[in-house]
Design a protein around this motif. Structure first.
Motif, PDB file in Angstrom:
ATOM      1  N   ASN A 189       1.094  -1.221  -0.273  1.00  0.00           N
ATOM      2  CA  ASN A 189       0.015  -0.109  -0.037  1.00  0.00           C
ATOM      3  C   ASN A 189       0.823   1.139   0.031  1.00  0.00           C
ATOM      4  OD1 ASN A 189      -3.159   0.980   0.515  1.00  0.00           O
ATOM      5  ND2 ASN A 189      -1.728   1.915   2.031  1.00  0.00           N
ATOM      6  N   ALA A 190       0.586   2.195  -1.132  1.00  0.00           N
ATOM      7  CA  ALA A 190       1.173   3.055  -1.201  1.00  0.00           C
ATOM      8  C   ALA A 190       0.639   4.597  -1.185  1.00  0.00           C
ATOM      9  CB  ALA A 190       2.503   3.729  -1.858  1.00  0.00           C
ATOM     10  N   ALA A 191       0.661   5.696   0.336  1.00  0.00           N
ATOM     11  CA  ALA A 191      -0.261   6.511   0.274  1.00  0.00           C
ATOM     12  C   ALA A 191       0.482   7.196   1.249  1.00  0.00           C
ATOM     13  CB  ALA A 191      -1.487   6.334   0.773  1.00  0.00           C
ATOM     14  N   PRO A 192       0.242   8.818   0.833  1.00  0.00           N
ATOM     15  CA  PRO A 192       1.862   9.592   1.278  1.00  0.00           C
ATOM     16  C   PRO A 192       0.423  10.462   2.305  1.00  0.00           C
ATOM     17  CG  PRO A 192       1.308  10.629  -0.786  1.00  0.00           C
ATOM     18  CD  PRO A 192       0.920   9.079  -1.013  1.00  0.00           C
ATOM     19  N   ALA A 193       1.348  10.723   3.804  1.00  0.00           N
ATOM     20  CA  ALA A 193       0.198  11.494   4.970  1.00  0.00           C
ATOM     21  C   ALA A 193      -1.064  10.807   4.824  1.00  0.00           C
ATOM     22  CB  ALA A 193       0.607  12.564   4.228  1.00  0.00           C
ATOM     23  N   TYR A 194      -1.895   9.832   4.398  1.00  0.00           N
ATOM     24  CA  TYR A 194      -2.939   8.584   4.386  1.00  0.00           C
ATOM     25  C   TYR A 194      -3.693  10.284   3.845  1.00  0.00           C
ATOM     26  CZ  TYR A 194      -1.334   6.509   8.934  1.00  0.00           C
ATOM     27  OH  TYR A 194      -0.417   5.744  10.124  1.00  0.00           O
ATOM     28  N   LEU A 195      -3.149  10.286   2.851  1.00  0.00           N
ATOM     29  CA  LEU A 195      -4.519  10.709   1.880  1.00  0.00           C
ATOM     30  C   LEU A 195      -5.116  10.093   0.995  1.00  0.00           C
ATOM     31  CD1 LEU A 195      -1.766  12.774  -0.068  1.00  0.00           C
ATOM     32  CD2 LEU A 195      -4.029  14.214   1.574  1.00  0.00           C
ATOM     33  N   ASP A 196      -4.875   7.890   1.135  1.00  0.00           N
ATOM     34  CA  ASP A 196      -5.845   7.463   1.232  1.00  0.00           C
ATOM     35  C   ASP A 196      -7.054   7.651   1.247  1.00  0.00           C
ATOM     36  OD1 ASP A 196      -4.350   6.430   3.369  1.00  0.00           O
ATOM     37  OD2 ASP A 196      -3.889   4.477   2.619  1.00  0.00           O
ATOM     38  N   SER A 197      -6.689   7.842   2.871  1.00  0.00           N
ATOM     39  CA  SER A 197      -8.397   8.201   3.455  1.00  0.00           C
ATOM     40  C   SER A 197      -9.359   9.608   2.827  1.00  0.00           C
ATOM     41  CB  SER A 197      -8.208   8.963   4.498  1.00  0.00           C
ATOM     42  OG  SER A 197      -7.976  10.468   5.138  1.00  0.00           O
ATOM     43  N   LEU A 198      -8.839  10.435   2.169  1.00  0.00           N
ATOM     44  CA  LEU A 198      -9.075  11.183   1.222  1.00  0.00           C
ATOM     45  C   LEU A 198     -10.013  10.624   0.034  1.00  0.00           C
ATOM     46  CD1 LEU A 198      -7.172  14.275   2.197  1.00  0.00           C
ATOM     47  CD2 LEU A 198      -8.930  13.388   3.085  1.00  0.00           C
ATOM     48  N   VAL A 199      -9.373   9.490  -0.454  1.00  0.00           N
ATOM     49  CA  VAL A 199      -9.815   9.440  -2.133  1.00  0.00           C
ATOM     50  C   VAL A 199      -9.786   8.469  -2.172  1.00  0.00           C
ATOM     51  CG1 VAL A 199      -8.723  11.359  -2.708  1.00  0.00           C
ATOM     52  CG2 VAL A 199      -7.229   8.897  -2.875  1.00  0.00           C
ATOM     53  N   PRO A 200     -10.314   7.646  -3.280  1.00  0.00           N
ATOM     54  CA  PRO A 200     -10.588   5.912  -3.834  1.00  0.00           C
ATOM     55  C   PRO A 200      -9.356   5.662  -3.987  1.00  0.00           C
ATOM     56  CG  PRO A 200     -12.309   7.302  -5.194  1.00  0.00           C
ATOM     57  CD  PRO A 200     -11.629   8.344  -4.885  1.00  0.00           C
ATOM     58  N   PRO A 201      -9.273   4.387  -3.509  1.00  0.00           N
ATOM     59  CA  PRO A 201      -8.332   3.326  -4.418  1.00  0.00           C
ATOM     60  C   PRO A 201      -7.716   3.807  -5.781  1.00  0.00           C
ATOM     61  CG  PRO A 201      -9.243   2.496  -2.893  1.00  0.00           C
ATOM     62  CD  PRO A 201     -10.615   3.732  -4.112  1.00  0.00           C
ATOM     63  N   ASN A 202      -6.266   3.713  -5.597  1.00  0.00           N
ATOM     64  CA  ASN A 202      -5.626   3.864  -7.548  1.00  0.00           C
ATOM     65  C   ASN A 202      -6.204   5.176  -7.857  1.00  0.00           C
ATOM     66  OD1 ASN A 202      -4.189   1.474  -7.003  1.00  0.00           O
ATOM     67  ND2 ASN A 202      -6.374   0.193  -7.282  1.00  0.00           N
ATOM     68  N   THR A 203      -5.978   6.335  -6.944  1.00  0.00           N
ATOM     69  CA  THR A 203      -6.522   7.567  -7.908  1.00  0.00           C
ATOM     70  C   THR A 203      -5.540   8.500  -7.155  1.00  0.00           C
ATOM     71  OG1 THR A 203      -7.739   8.256  -5.920  1.00  0.00           O
ATOM     72  CG2 THR A 203      -8.748   7.062  -7.552  1.00  0.00           C
ATOM     73  N   GLY A 204      -5.664   9.524  -7.787  1.00  0.00           N
ATOM     74  CA  GLY A 204      -4.377  10.851  -7.519  1.00  0.00           C
ATOM     75  C   GLY A 204      -3.168  10.817  -8.065  1.00  0.00           C
ATOM     76  N   PHE A 205      -2.428  12.618  -8.233  1.00  0.00           N
ATOM     77  CA  PHE A 205      -1.523  12.895  -8.393  1.00  0.00           C
ATOM     78  C   PHE A 205      -0.958  12.846  -7.502  1.00  0.00           C
ATOM     79  CE2 PHE A 205       1.750  15.717  -9.155  1.00  0.00           C
ATOM     80  CZ  PHE A 205       2.068  15.496 -10.388  1.00  0.00           C
ATOM     81  N   PRO A 206       0.846  11.966  -8.544  1.00  0.00           N
ATOM     82  CA  PRO A 206       1.601  10.745  -7.464  1.00  0.00           C
ATOM     83  C   PRO A 206       2.252  12.185  -6.795  1.00  0.00           C
ATOM     84  CG  PRO A 206       1.956  11.184  -9.948  1.00  0.00           C
ATOM     85  CD  PRO A 206       0.296  11.210  -9.531  1.00  0.00           C
ATOM     86  N   LEU A 207       2.006  11.852  -5.364  1.00  0.00           N
ATOM     87  CA  LEU A 207       3.337  12.429  -4.455  1.00  0.00           C
ATOM     88  C   LEU A 207       4.521  11.436  -4.415  1.00  0.00           C
ATOM     89  CD1 LEU A 207       0.834  14.750  -2.621  1.00  0.00           C
ATOM     90  CD2 LEU A 207       1.434  15.550  -4.696  1.00  0.00           C
TER      91      LEU A 207
END
Length: 343
Positions: free
Chosen positions: A281-299
């Motif tokens: 699992n990869a999601a900086p600073a718990y941003l996975d609590s804000l968006v669905p899995p496998n989304t978002g601009f990569p940080l």
């Protein structure tokens, strides 16, 4: 107690996001020229730290005494022969100050130190459930041994429940090391805080458990080379209500910092996560609590080279949010399949 834990760990993730991505752990330093050879499996502190002699009150050189002498000087090489080294000096129920106490509880590495065992399964460092096994606060190397029996304790004020086997706050190399049978709320095997760096090679991380990051938690950079990560569990303790829960993610590995995390020639299989990313699992600073899995601009970035992530349990093999899985050529990686998990 749950409400006290979450802000501390969330702050760690936010630090990893806010600090400059270009920042790195300090360059590795050479261990002191002194070598201590352990000659007793007993757990006893050094009689006179700083006198240059590894000697307990009983006149033996224990692993704890050698570590204390290394801390009192410029570091050292510590040779640990085959044997079962059980930690028995329990930590105090409450912290005595802001710094680790090398004389009690876990083994605190505070100066650049190399610890050399006789091989995985031959040299066994066992915390026996009294504390985690190692706290690493220096640019150090541990090789050719097994780390087991670590459990984090509520008494700590900072990162109170991270790293059952090892809490790494600096730069650490693990070579031919087995990390097994450790338990924590975060990072059952190893917890790496922001600005730290871990390189683990030719090793085994298996059978560790946590509420999040069953095997290894990375909050900054790291490398996993020719290593098997298997049988680890991240089981959501449900301290807060789903879907905002931060637990149950990263059965094998959980990346919460910018990376890069490079995984080369390694196998991540047979791990379990109740919520997301049973293998990775990869999601900086718990941003996975804000968006669905496998989304978002990569940080944050994970680079996969000749590795296998498959047959993990209960949730998808790999999940990410605001993170990218790349090949070493910079292309999007197709190795980390989100095929149906095994039940």
């Amino acid at each position: 107690m749950a409400t006290r834990r979450l802000p501390v760990i969330l702050a760690a993730g936010l630090m990893g996001l806010m600090l400059p991505v270009t920042a790195q752990a300090a360059p590795a330093q050479r261990s002191g020229d002194v070598t201590y050879t352990v000659d007793s499996t007993a757990d006893a502190p050094d009689a006179d730290p700083g006198d240059g002699q590894c000697r307990s009150r009983e006149g033996t050189c224990t692993l704890r005494a050698a570590t204390m002498e290394a801390n009192a000087g410029r570091g050292a090489t510590i040779v640990v022969p085959a044997g079962h080294y059980l930690l028995t000096v329990a930590p105090p129920p409450l912290p005595l100050g802001p710094f680790p106490d090398p004389a009690t509880g876990d083994l605190n590495i505070l100066r650049p130190t190399t610890i050399v065992g006789a091989g995985m399964g031959r040299t066994v460092i066992d915390a026996g459930g009294i504390d985690r096994v190692f706290y690493n606060g220096a640019n150090s190397t541990i090789r050719d041994l097994t780390i087991t029996g670590g459990v984090t304790k509520e008494r700590e004020l900072v990162f109170i429940t991270g790293g059952g086997g090892i809490l790494n706050v600096s730069r650490l190399q693990l070579q031919r090391v087995e990390v097994t049978g450790n338990r924590a709320d975060y990072g059952g095997g190893v917890f790496n805080i922001p600005l730290s760096d871990l390189t683990i090679s030719d090793s085994m991380v298996r059978g560790n458990s946590a509420g999040e990051a069953g095997g290894i938690r990375f909050d900054w950079t790291g490398k996993v080379v020719n290593t098997t990560i298997t049988g680890n569990e991240a089981i959501n303790p449900h301290w807060i209500t789903h879907p905002a829960s931060l637990g149950g993610r990263g059965g094998g590995i959980d990346l919460r910092g910018p990376g890069p995390l490079t995984i080369t020639g390694s196998t991540i299989t047979g791990n379990r996560a109740t919520d997301e990313g049973s293998g990775l699992n990869a999601a900086p600073a718990y941003l996975d609590s804000l968006v669905p899995p496998n989304t978002g601009f990569p940080l944050s970035v994970v680079i996969l080279k000749n590795s296998t992530i498959e047959a993990n349990l209960e949730s998808a093999n790999c999940t990410r949010a605001f993170a990218a899985f790349l090949t070493d050529g910079g292309r999007l990686d197709r190795t980390c399949h989100n095929d149906p998990p095994r039940s």
